[in-house]
Design a protein around this motif. Structure first.
Motif, PDB file in Angstrom:
ATOM      1  N   ARG A 266       0.834  -1.206   0.000  1.00 34.01           N
ATOM      2  CA  ARG A 266       0.000   0.000   0.000  1.00 34.01           C
ATOM      3  C   ARG A 266       0.873   1.262   0.000  1.00 34.01           C
ATOM      4  N   ARG A 267       1.928   1.241   0.798  1.00 32.74           N
ATOM      5  CA  ARG A 267       2.791   2.419   0.895  1.00 32.74           C
ATOM      6  C   ARG A 267       3.580   2.643  -0.399  1.00 32.74           C
ATOM      7  N   ARG A 268       3.957   1.568  -1.079  1.00 30.83           N
ATOM      8  CA  ARG A 268       4.626   1.733  -2.380  1.00 30.83           C
ATOM      9  C   ARG A 268       3.703   2.406  -3.378  1.00 30.83           C
ATOM     10  N   ALA A 269       2.452   1.980  -3.400  1.00 29.68           N
ATOM     11  CA  ALA A 269       1.484   2.608  -4.299  1.00 29.68           C
ATOM     12  C   ALA A 269       1.315   4.082  -3.964  1.00 29.68           C
ATOM     13  N   ALA A 270       1.219   4.398  -2.681  1.00 28.90           N
ATOM     14  CA  ALA A 270       1.055   5.793  -2.270  1.00 28.90           C
ATOM     15  C   ALA A 270       2.244   6.643  -2.697  1.00 28.90           C
ATOM     16  N   ALA A 271       3.452   6.084  -2.604  1.00 33.24           N
ATOM     17  CA  ALA A 271       4.637   6.837  -3.014  1.00 33.24           C
ATOM     18  C   ALA A 271       4.607   7.128  -4.514  1.00 33.24           C
ATOM     19  N   LEU A 272       4.137   6.174  -5.301  1.00 38.62           N
ATOM     20  CA  LEU A 272       4.025   6.381  -6.746  1.00 38.62           C
ATOM     21  C   LEU A 272       2.997   7.464  -7.064  1.00 38.62           C
ATOM     22  N   TYR A 273       1.875   7.426  -6.393  1.00 35.56           N
ATOM     23  CA  TYR A 273       0.865   8.474  -6.588  1.00 35.56           C
ATOM     24  C   TYR A 273       1.437   9.850  -6.214  1.00 35.56           C
ATOM     25  N   ARG A 274       2.111   9.898  -5.072  1.00 39.97           N
ATOM     26  CA  ARG A 274       2.644  11.179  -4.603  1.00 39.97           C
ATOM     27  C   ARG A 274       3.591  11.780  -5.632  1.00 39.97           C
ATOM     28  N   GLU A 275       4.441  10.955  -6.197  1.00 40.93           N
ATOM     29  CA  GLU A 275       5.378  11.427  -7.228  1.00 40.93           C
ATOM     30  C   GLU A 275       4.635  11.887  -8.472  1.00 40.93           C
ATOM     31  N   ALA A 276       3.612  11.147  -8.865  1.00 41.09           N
ATOM     32  CA  ALA A 276       2.880  11.487 -10.088  1.00 41.09           C
ATOM     33  C   ALA A 276       2.126  12.802  -9.958  1.00 41.09           C
ATOM     34  N   PHE A 277       1.608  13.096  -8.761  1.00 44.38           N
ATOM     35  CA  PHE A 277       0.754  14.274  -8.590  1.00 44.38           C
ATOM     36  C   PHE A 277       1.523  15.522  -8.155  1.00 44.38           C
ATOM     37  N   ALA A 278       2.807  15.416  -7.934  1.00 43.75           N
ATOM     38  CA  ALA A 278       3.589  16.579  -7.503  1.00 43.75           C
ATOM     39  C   ALA A 278       3.520  17.682  -8.555  1.00 43.75           C
ATOM     40  N   GLY A 279       3.175  18.891  -8.107  1.00 38.92           N
ATOM     41  CA  GLY A 279       3.128  20.038  -9.009  1.00 38.92           C
ATOM     42  C   GLY A 279       1.971  20.048  -9.976  1.00 38.92           C
ATOM     43  N   THR A 280       0.903  19.304  -9.674  1.00 37.56           N
ATOM     44  CA  THR A 280      -0.267  19.215 -10.561  1.00 37.56           C
ATOM     45  C   THR A 280      -1.499  19.773  -9.836  1.00 37.56           C
ATOM     46  N   PRO A 281      -2.640  19.888 -10.546  1.00 39.86           N
ATOM     47  CA  PRO A 281      -3.862  20.352  -9.873  1.00 39.86           C
ATOM     48  C   PRO A 281      -4.425  19.351  -8.863  1.00 39.86           C
ATOM     49  N   LEU A 358      -8.835   6.804  -4.837  1.00 43.09           N
ATOM     50  CA  LEU A 358      -8.241   6.093  -5.961  1.00 43.09           C
ATOM     51  C   LEU A 358      -7.838   4.673  -5.546  1.00 43.09           C
ATOM     52  N   PRO A 359      -7.674   3.772  -6.504  1.00 38.45           N
ATOM     53  CA  PRO A 359      -7.289   2.395  -6.160  1.00 38.45           C
ATOM     54  C   PRO A 359      -5.971   2.343  -5.391  1.00 38.45           C
ATOM     55  N   CYS A 360      -5.965   1.616  -4.282  1.00 43.14           N
ATOM     56  CA  CYS A 360      -4.759   1.447  -3.483  1.00 43.14           C
ATOM     57  C   CYS A 360      -4.931   0.181  -2.659  1.00 43.14           C
ATOM     58  N   PHE A 361      -4.224  -0.853  -3.027  1.00 41.51           N
ATOM     59  CA  PHE A 361      -4.327  -2.120  -2.310  1.00 41.51           C
ATOM     60  C   PHE A 361      -2.987  -2.844  -2.436  1.00 41.51           C
ATOM     61  N   PRO A 362      -2.723  -3.839  -1.586  1.00 38.23           N
ATOM     62  CA  PRO A 362      -1.379  -4.421  -1.525  1.00 38.23           C
ATOM     63  C   PRO A 362      -0.854  -4.959  -2.849  1.00 38.23           C
ATOM     64  N   GLN A 363      -1.733  -5.529  -3.684  1.00 39.67           N
ATOM     65  CA  GLN A 363      -1.282  -6.186  -4.909  1.00 39.67           C
ATOM     66  C   GLN A 363      -1.299  -5.270  -6.132  1.00 39.67           C
ATOM     67  N   ILE A 364      -1.650  -4.000  -5.951  1.00 33.01           N
ATOM     68  CA  ILE A 364      -1.717  -3.110  -7.103  1.00 33.01           C
ATOM     69  C   ILE A 364      -0.326  -2.979  -7.725  1.00 33.01           C
ATOM     70  N   THR A 365      -0.270  -2.965  -9.054  1.00 33.60           N
ATOM     71  CA  THR A 365       1.010  -2.910  -9.746  1.00 33.60           C
ATOM     72  C   THR A 365       1.399  -1.470 -10.055  1.00 33.60           C
ATOM     73  N   GLU A 366       2.670  -1.289 -10.350  1.00 28.81           N
ATOM     74  CA  GLU A 366       3.148   0.041 -10.713  1.00 28.81           C
ATOM     75  C   GLU A 366       2.421   0.556 -11.948  1.00 28.81           C
ATOM     76  N   SER A 367       2.194  -0.310 -12.910  1.00 26.82           N
ATOM     77  CA  SER A 367       1.507   0.121 -14.130  1.00 26.82           C
ATOM     78  C   SER A 367       0.060   0.505 -13.849  1.00 26.82           C
ATOM     79  N   GLN A 368      -0.604  -0.180 -12.916  1.00 30.41           N
ATOM     80  CA  GLN A 368      -1.970   0.188 -12.554  1.00 30.41           C
ATOM     81  C   GLN A 368      -2.012   1.557 -11.882  1.00 30.41           C
ATOM     82  N   VAL A 369      -1.069   1.818 -10.985  1.00 32.86           N
ATOM     83  CA  VAL A 369      -1.005   3.131 -10.343  1.00 32.86           C
ATOM     84  C   VAL A 369      -0.737   4.207 -11.387  1.00 32.86           C
TER      85      VAL A 369
END
Length: 383
Positions: A266-281, A358-369
């Motif tokens: 879950r935390r890996r997915a959150a880190a990917l989201y955080r990076e993707a949304f930095a500096g966006t609306p 948004l989707p966030c679960f233990p098995q979510i893949t990097e490509s899904q995020v």
């Protein structure tokens, strides 16, 4: 690619052998209520969160109800909680015979705002009930400071936050009692309803254990090997049928050793989201420096007038979303008696109107995020 909100079947698949072994063991024993399997899980869960005792109960709602009942609330007593929570938080207060009072929340963590808490306190306030929302802890030190000044008990609703930490210590352990949900979709979930109460107080542990089992005195263990049926029984008070099923306890015990691995997912997915949304609306989910967020859900904020359009765009591209606790409790028919109209609790109302889960679960893949994040950002790029 369809990106679901969760994938409980994948979680089951990763633990299929352990889960089936646990279920088979209980079924073969013929002992399906209370017993050693439940006791073993209670001990393991208590050790995991850092409490002396854990008492398995029938649901997360039951954990709150029984904890409040163990505090001997009286009619007219007040319990302060937050408006952006699921109805069981408030319903448990009512079931325990007390009155719900709502206090507004923090803009970033969505949890109880300590700066607004004191204004909700009256001479009848007995309990402050912060909710560790979506897996992020409430700011407990200032909340406890307010409670201590007024001689009020702090009871944590950690239903969505098994494994979350406040200043390096697991949630649920900061007051006399802590409450958790173990329902299927929770951070640690069984295959039916379940909950657990933790405490360091032996008297409170005894009381919750009595209340969950009809009010019967503890200690009577039925066994097929004892042809007398055991000793007589004593009813200490009028309790409830709110025991955690032995079968569920065995399943949960099988899942507990790998819980940290799933939280890491879950935390890996959150880190990917955080990076993707930095500096966006899109405002990414917040994690305070004193918190360990376990991301039961990953909620972003977007402009309220575009929220529904953004969700429709995501759905059209195969991305699931959720609206959590929108509108807040005080704007539902069941709580009209509070007399709180729109604008009464502005922070909770505003964040609820802007939030997308948004989707966030233990098995979510990097490509899904990446697909979920890029699809949301594509919407704003085109708006």
């Amino acid at each position: 690619m369809v990106v679901p909100m969760s994938d409980l079947a994948a979680e089951y698949g990763s633990l299929k052998t352990e889960i089936h072994d646990a279920i088979d063991r209980v079924l073969a024993s013929g002992l399906y209520v209370l017993g050693e399997e439940l006791e073993a899980f209670e001990e393991s869960f208590a050790a995991y969160v850092g409490a002396r005792y854990a008492i398995g109960v029938g649901s997360g709602t039951a954990s709150l109800h029984l904890a409040l009942a163990a505090l001997d609330l009286e009619p007219g007593d007040e319990v302060i909680t937050v408006p952006n929570t699921d109805t069981p938080t408030a319903a448990a207060v009512t079931h325990a015979g007390a009155r719900v009072v709502l206090s507004d929340t923090d803009d970033h963590t969505f949890t109880m705002d300590p700066a607004r808490l004191e204004e909700a306190i009256t001479p009848r306030t007995r309990v402050i009930l912060p909710v560790h929302l979506f897996g992020h802890p409430a700011d407990l030190d200032p909340i406890r400071a307010v409670a201590d000044r007024h001689g009020i008990v702090v009871l944590e609703d950690s239903a969505l936050a098994v494994g979350a930490e406040y200043r390096g210590r697991k949630t649920g352990t900061f007051g006399p009692l802590g409450c958790f949900s173990l329902a299927p979709g929770k951070i640690l979930g069984g295959y039916g309803d379940g909950g657990i109460v933790v405490t360091d107080d032996p008297d409170l542990a005894h009381r919750v254990g009595v209340l969950r089992n009809y009010g019967h005195a503890p200690g009577q263990k039925l066994s097929g090997k004892d042809l007398t049926g055991g000793h007589g029984w004593t009813v200490l008070e009028q309790g409830y049928n709110q025991r955690l099923d032995t079968l569920q306890a065995a399943v949960l015990a099988a899942k507990l050793p790998t819980l940290e691995d799933r939280i890491a997912g879950r935390r890996r997915a959150a880190a990917l989201y955080r990076e993707a949304f930095a500096g966006t609306p899109v405002t990414a989910a917040h994690e305070a420096p004193w918190a360990r967020h376990v991301y039961f859900a990953y909620n972003v904020l977007v402009p309220a007038h575009l929220r529904d359009q953004a969700r429709a765009h995501l759905a059209a591209h195969g991305i699931a979303t959720r609206l959590y606790y929108n509108p807040p409790l005080h704007l539902h028919p069941a709580y009209e008696w509070m007399g709180l109209r729109a604008g009464s609790l502005p922070v909770a109302e505003r964040t609820a109107s802007q939030m997308i889960g948004l989707p966030c679960f233990p098995q979510i893949t990097e490509s899904q995020v990446e697909q979920a994040a890029s699809t949301l950002l594509d919407f704003f790029a085109a708006t």
